[in-house]
Write a protein that holds these residues in place. Structure first.
Motif, PDB file in Angstrom:
ATOM      1  N   ILE A 100       0.835  -1.202   0.000  1.00 42.83           N
ATOM      2  CA  ILE A 100       0.000   0.000   0.000  1.00 42.83           C
ATOM      3  C   ILE A 100       0.868   1.249   0.000  1.00 42.83           C
ATOM      4  O   ILE A 100       0.561   2.249  -0.668  1.00 42.83           O
ATOM      5  CB  ILE A 100      -0.947  -0.004   1.215  1.00 42.83           C
ATOM      6  N   GLN A 101       1.972   1.185   0.731  1.00 43.53           N
ATOM      7  CA  GLN A 101       2.894   2.326   0.751  1.00 43.53           C
ATOM      8  C   GLN A 101       3.407   2.633  -0.665  1.00 43.53           C
ATOM      9  O   GLN A 101       3.440   3.795  -1.082  1.00 43.53           O
ATOM     10  CB  GLN A 101       4.068   1.999   1.684  1.00 43.53           C
ATOM     11  N   ALA A 104       0.479   3.908  -2.919  1.00 38.78           N
ATOM     12  CA  ALA A 104       0.068   5.267  -2.551  1.00 38.78           C
ATOM     13  C   ALA A 104       1.042   6.289  -3.099  1.00 38.78           C
ATOM     14  O   ALA A 104       0.645   7.375  -3.552  1.00 38.78           O
ATOM     15  CB  ALA A 104      -0.038   5.386  -1.035  1.00 38.78           C
ATOM     16  N   ALA A 111      -4.877   1.616  -8.934  1.00 34.27           N
ATOM     17  CA  ALA A 111      -4.907   1.234  -7.519  1.00 34.27           C
ATOM     18  C   ALA A 111      -6.085   1.863  -6.777  1.00 34.27           C
ATOM     19  O   ALA A 111      -6.224   1.653  -5.574  1.00 34.27           O
ATOM     20  CB  ALA A 111      -3.604   1.649  -6.846  1.00 34.27           C
ATOM     21  N   LEU A 115      -7.175   1.070  -2.829  1.00 33.75           N
ATOM     22  CA  LEU A 115      -6.964   2.089  -1.800  1.00 33.75           C
ATOM     23  C   LEU A 115      -8.286   2.500  -1.154  1.00 33.75           C
ATOM     24  O   LEU A 115      -8.353   2.712   0.061  1.00 33.75           O
ATOM     25  CB  LEU A 115      -6.250   3.307  -2.392  1.00 33.75           C
ATOM     26  N   ARG A 132      -4.335   2.503   6.595  1.00 33.42           N
ATOM     27  CA  ARG A 132      -5.474   3.304   6.129  1.00 33.42           C
ATOM     28  C   ARG A 132      -5.042   4.747   5.859  1.00 33.42           C
ATOM     29  O   ARG A 132      -5.467   5.375   4.885  1.00 33.42           O
ATOM     30  CB  ARG A 132      -6.593   3.292   7.166  1.00 33.42           C
ATOM     31  N   ALA A 135      -3.104   4.881   2.681  1.00 32.46           N
ATOM     32  CA  ALA A 135      -4.022   4.732   1.544  1.00 32.46           C
ATOM     33  C   ALA A 135      -4.767   6.041   1.269  1.00 32.46           C
ATOM     34  O   ALA A 135      -4.988   6.407   0.106  1.00 32.46           O
ATOM     35  CB  ALA A 135      -5.009   3.605   1.826  1.00 32.46           C
ATOM     36  N   GLY A 138      -2.681   8.213  -0.649  1.00 27.76           N
ATOM     37  CA  GLY A 138      -2.624   7.736  -2.032  1.00 27.76           C
ATOM     38  C   GLY A 138      -3.804   8.218  -2.852  1.00 27.76           C
ATOM     39  O   GLY A 138      -3.664   8.540  -4.035  1.00 27.76           O
ATOM     40  N   LEU A 139      -4.985   8.281  -2.225  1.00 26.59           N
ATOM     41  CA  LEU A 139      -6.157   8.792  -2.945  1.00 26.59           C
ATOM     42  C   LEU A 139      -5.973  10.251  -3.321  1.00 26.59           C
ATOM     43  O   LEU A 139      -6.466  10.705  -4.367  1.00 26.59           O
ATOM     44  CB  LEU A 139      -7.405   8.609  -2.081  1.00 26.59           C
ATOM     45  N   CYS A 153     -12.362   9.690  -5.492  1.00 24.85           N
ATOM     46  CA  CYS A 153     -11.373   9.976  -4.438  1.00 24.85           C
ATOM     47  C   CYS A 153     -11.960  10.916  -3.397  1.00 24.85           C
ATOM     48  O   CYS A 153     -11.820  10.689  -2.183  1.00 24.85           O
ATOM     49  CB  CYS A 153     -10.114  10.591  -5.056  1.00 24.85           C
TER      50      CYS A 153
END
Length: 223
Positions: A100-101, A104, A111, A115, A132, A135, A138-139, A153
């Motif tokens: 996830i890191q 993101a 993704a 995410l 979380r 993530a 990342g959004l 998003c």
């Protein structure tokens, strides 16, 4: 005995060096050895390195998966689908957190669903809570990189800002909404300002609104 794997390079010449580096990485017994090989693979930028880099995300020494994440981020688009597949097939929460890191930081629209799913998990222990938050950031990047996905998003980030119990997740959502900076994102921040109970998150929302009100934004979206 070295188990070299041959990969075709872009000019059709088999690249035994990449195969050799991959074999070295899989044999590396100590973190310094693994780190040195990861650095060499990172420099090559060869997509054949993606699978072995994902494999070492489970390495016991944290410096090794951290270096692998850096290399996977550098590979950007090519690593997105393999990372998503690895997340779905891995039962290791530590490996999933590194995945996830990486996703993101890449901020690729492919993704998005993953995410969104991670941010929306209702149960959070310490580790899951951190995932979380990552993530959610990342959004913000996807919202900037992919205008067609801004609405999705903003919707998930608004949900996190309005409803999540984790103050740090709300903080991350506020930062990402400010980064996106659309009218919808600004409205979500405005709606959250008064009900917000945490002074740190409230201050971050206030700062974001002031910055957006003066036209300041960190999103570099072309539109």
């Amino acid at each position: 005995m070295m188990n070299y794997i041959n990969f075709p390079s872009t000019d059709g010449v088999e690249d035994s060096r990449i195969g050799g580096l991959i074999a070295q990485l899989r044999r590396a017994a100590l973190p310094p050895e693994a780190l040195a090989v990861i650095q060499e693979l990172r420099v090559t930028g060869h997509p054949a390195a993606i699978t072995p880099l994902i494999e070492v995300l489970s390495h016991h020494h944290p410096s090794v998966p951290a270096a692998a994440v850096e290399a996977l981020v550098q590979l950007e688009s090519a690593s997105v689908e393999p990372l998503i597949t690895a997340f779905r097939t891995s039962g290791d929460q530590g490996v999933q957190a590194y995945i996830i890191q990486a996703l993101a930081r890449i901020g690729d629209a492919r993704a998005l669903d993953l995410l969104v799913e991670v941010v929306g998990v209702s149960v959070a222990n310490h580790c899951q809570g951190n995932v979380r938050r990552v993530a959610a950031r990342g959004l913000g990047r996807i919202g900037c990189n992919s205008p067609e996905n801004v609405t999705a998003c903003v919707a998930k980030l608004s949900w996190a800002l309005w409803h999540a119990e984790d103050w740090a997740l709300r903080y991350a959502a506020a930062v990402s909404l400010a980064e996106i900076g659309t009218a919808e994102a600004q409205a979500a921040l405005q709606q959250a300002l008064s009900p917000e109970s945490d002074v740190v998150v409230q201050a971050r929302i206030q700062t974001a609104l002031e910055q957006l009100g003066t036209g300041y934004g960190t999103c570099l979206r072309a539109d």
